[in-house]
Design a protein around this motif. Structure first.
Motif, PDB file in Angstrom:
ATOM      1  N   UNK A  30       0.821  -1.208   0.000  1.00 16.47           N
ATOM      2  CA  UNK A  30       0.000   0.000   0.000  1.00 16.47           C
ATOM      3  C   UNK A  30       0.860   1.266   0.000  1.00 16.47           C
ATOM      4  N   UNK A  31       1.933   1.259   0.765  1.00 15.53           N
ATOM      5  CA  UNK A  31       2.823   2.418   0.842  1.00 15.53           C
ATOM      6  C   UNK A  31       3.415   2.748  -0.528  1.00 15.53           C
ATOM      7  N   UNK A  32       3.822   1.724  -1.255  1.00 17.05           N
ATOM      8  CA  UNK A  32       4.410   1.924  -2.583  1.00 17.05           C
ATOM      9  C   UNK A  32       3.339   2.423  -3.557  1.00 17.05           C
ATOM     10  N   UNK A  33       2.164   1.817  -3.524  1.00 17.07           N
ATOM     11  CA  UNK A  33       1.077   2.234  -4.413  1.00 17.07           C
ATOM     12  C   UNK A  33       0.702   3.694  -4.179  1.00 17.07           C
ATOM     13  N   UNK A  38       0.540   9.421  -5.753  1.00 19.46           N
ATOM     14  CA  UNK A  38       0.788  10.828  -5.414  1.00 19.46           C
ATOM     15  C   UNK A  38       1.764  11.498  -6.372  1.00 19.46           C
ATOM     16  N   UNK A  39       2.702  10.727  -6.903  1.00 20.38           N
ATOM     17  CA  UNK A  39       3.728  11.291  -7.783  1.00 20.38           C
ATOM     18  C   UNK A  39       3.464  11.005  -9.259  1.00 20.38           C
ATOM     19  N   UNK A  40       2.269  10.519  -9.560  1.00 25.47           N
ATOM     20  CA  UNK A  40       1.855  10.229 -10.937  1.00 25.47           C
ATOM     21  C   UNK A  40       2.871   9.361 -11.680  1.00 25.47           C
ATOM     22  N   UNK A  41       3.378   8.354 -10.978  1.00 20.75           N
ATOM     23  CA  UNK A  41       4.333   7.429 -11.588  1.00 20.75           C
ATOM     24  C   UNK A  41       3.580   6.258 -12.210  1.00 20.75           C
ATOM     25  N   UNK A  92      10.310  -9.672  -5.516  1.00 13.66           N
ATOM     26  CA  UNK A  92      11.276  -9.004  -6.392  1.00 13.66           C
ATOM     27  C   UNK A  92      10.732  -7.651  -6.844  1.00 13.66           C
ATOM     28  N   UNK A  93       9.462  -7.614  -7.276  1.00 19.71           N
ATOM     29  CA  UNK A  93       8.888  -6.361  -7.766  1.00 19.71           C
ATOM     30  C   UNK A  93       8.746  -5.320  -6.668  1.00 19.71           C
ATOM     31  N   UNK A  94       8.284  -5.729  -5.483  1.00 18.35           N
ATOM     32  CA  UNK A  94       8.150  -4.776  -4.385  1.00 18.35           C
ATOM     33  C   UNK A  94       9.508  -4.291  -3.903  1.00 18.35           C
ATOM     34  N   UNK A  95      10.476  -5.191  -3.801  1.00 20.54           N
ATOM     35  CA  UNK A  95      11.821  -4.797  -3.385  1.00 20.54           C
ATOM     36  C   UNK A  95      12.417  -3.828  -4.388  1.00 20.54           C
ATOM     37  N   UNK A  96      12.251  -4.141  -5.660  1.00 26.51           N
ATOM     38  CA  UNK A  96      12.769  -3.261  -6.708  1.00 26.51           C
ATOM     39  C   UNK A  96      12.094  -1.905  -6.699  1.00 26.51           C
ATOM     40  N   UNK A  97      10.783  -1.882  -6.494  1.00 26.67           N
ATOM     41  CA  UNK A  97      10.066  -0.609  -6.442  1.00 26.67           C
ATOM     42  C   UNK A  97      10.565   0.227  -5.268  1.00 26.67           C
ATOM     43  N   UNK A  98      10.793  -0.409  -4.126  1.00 24.13           N
ATOM     44  CA  UNK A  98      11.336   0.319  -2.969  1.00 24.13           C
ATOM     45  C   UNK A  98      12.718   0.903  -3.291  1.00 24.13           C
ATOM     46  N   UNK A  99      13.574   0.106  -3.939  1.00 22.16           N
ATOM     47  CA  UNK A  99      14.910   0.591  -4.306  1.00 22.16           C
ATOM     48  C   UNK A  99      14.800   1.810  -5.220  1.00 22.16           C
ATOM     49  N   UNK A 100      13.938   1.727  -6.216  1.00 22.31           N
ATOM     50  CA  UNK A 100      13.784   2.814  -7.176  1.00 22.31           C
ATOM     51  C   UNK A 100      13.227   4.067  -6.511  1.00 22.31           C
ATOM     52  N   UNK A 101      12.193   3.914  -5.683  1.00 27.54           N
ATOM     53  CA  UNK A 101      11.603   5.068  -5.010  1.00 27.54           C
ATOM     54  C   UNK A 101      12.582   5.698  -4.025  1.00 27.54           C
ATOM     55  N   UNK A 102      13.418   4.884  -3.373  1.00 31.52           N
ATOM     56  CA  UNK A 102      14.461   5.445  -2.495  1.00 31.52           C
ATOM     57  C   UNK A 102      15.486   6.226  -3.317  1.00 31.52           C
ATOM     58  N   UNK A 103      15.887   5.663  -4.477  1.00 33.82           N
ATOM     59  CA  UNK A 103      16.843   6.349  -5.351  1.00 33.82           C
ATOM     60  C   UNK A 103      16.303   7.712  -5.787  1.00 33.82           C
ATOM     61  N   UNK A 104      14.986   7.812  -5.981  1.00 37.52           N
ATOM     62  CA  UNK A 104      14.354   9.067  -6.410  1.00 37.52           C
ATOM     63  C   UNK A 104      14.061   9.998  -5.235  1.00 37.52           C
ATOM     64  N   UNK A 105      14.335   9.538  -3.999  1.00 38.32           N
ATOM     65  CA  UNK A 105      14.071  10.353  -2.824  1.00 38.32           C
ATOM     66  C   UNK A 105      12.602  10.394  -2.420  1.00 38.32           C
ATOM     67  N   UNK A 106      11.801   9.461  -2.933  1.00 41.29           N
ATOM     68  CA  UNK A 106      10.375   9.452  -2.625  1.00 41.29           C
ATOM     69  C   UNK A 106      10.029   8.533  -1.464  1.00 41.29           C
ATOM     70  N   UNK A 107      10.988   7.774  -0.997  1.00 40.55           N
ATOM     71  CA  UNK A 107      10.764   6.831   0.094  1.00 40.55           C
ATOM     72  C   UNK A 107      12.014   6.825   0.967  1.00 40.55           C
ATOM     73  N   UNK A 108      11.800   6.877   2.267  1.00 44.68           N
ATOM     74  CA  UNK A 108      12.972   6.881   3.148  1.00 44.68           C
ATOM     75  C   UNK A 108      13.348   5.490   3.583  1.00 44.68           C
TER      76      UNK A 108
END
Length: 108
Positions: A30-33, A38-41, A92-108
């Motif tokens: 839910x957090x990733x979604x 919110x960021x129109x990704x 794999x998909x959730x872990x990858x999404x977290x990595x990507x969102x952290x790289x973009x500064x959208x997730x701490x």
């Protein structure tokens, strides 16, 4: 398997083989979604890029996959790589999404 995935990625990057997407049913945290909304990704893009980051970091795909084209799509062959190595697709998909969102500064 890395040699097979590597040659498939290279054929796609060089335009010899078209990009292709497959529809799979996964549960997104839910957090990733919410962050994506919110960021129109584009959820498919986030999940595809994130999945490749995880597969590259674990040695299932060559590093060139991320460096050459950060918007590669999740091909059926990549999905097969995940399944052949008995990895959980949703994880794999959730872990990858977290990595990507952290790289973009959208997730701490």
């Amino acid at each position: 398997m890395l040699k097979v995935a590597s040659s498939l990625v290279m054929r796609r990057l060089s335009g010899i083989e078209p990009k292709n997407r497959v529809r799979i049913d996964v549960r997104i945290e839910a957090e990733i979604a919410e962050i994506m909304r919110k960021n129109a990704l584009n959820p498919s893009d986030v999940m595809n890029i994130g999945a490749e980051k995880v597969l590259v970091s674990q040695g299932y795909l060559p590093d060139i996959a991320i460096k050459a084209d950060p918007c590669l799509l999740l091909d059926p062959e990549i999905l097969t790589t995940i399944q052949d190595n008995r990895l959980n697709v949703s994880t794999i998909l959730n872990t990858g999404a977290r990595m990507l969102l952290r790289d973009k500064g959208l997730l701490s």
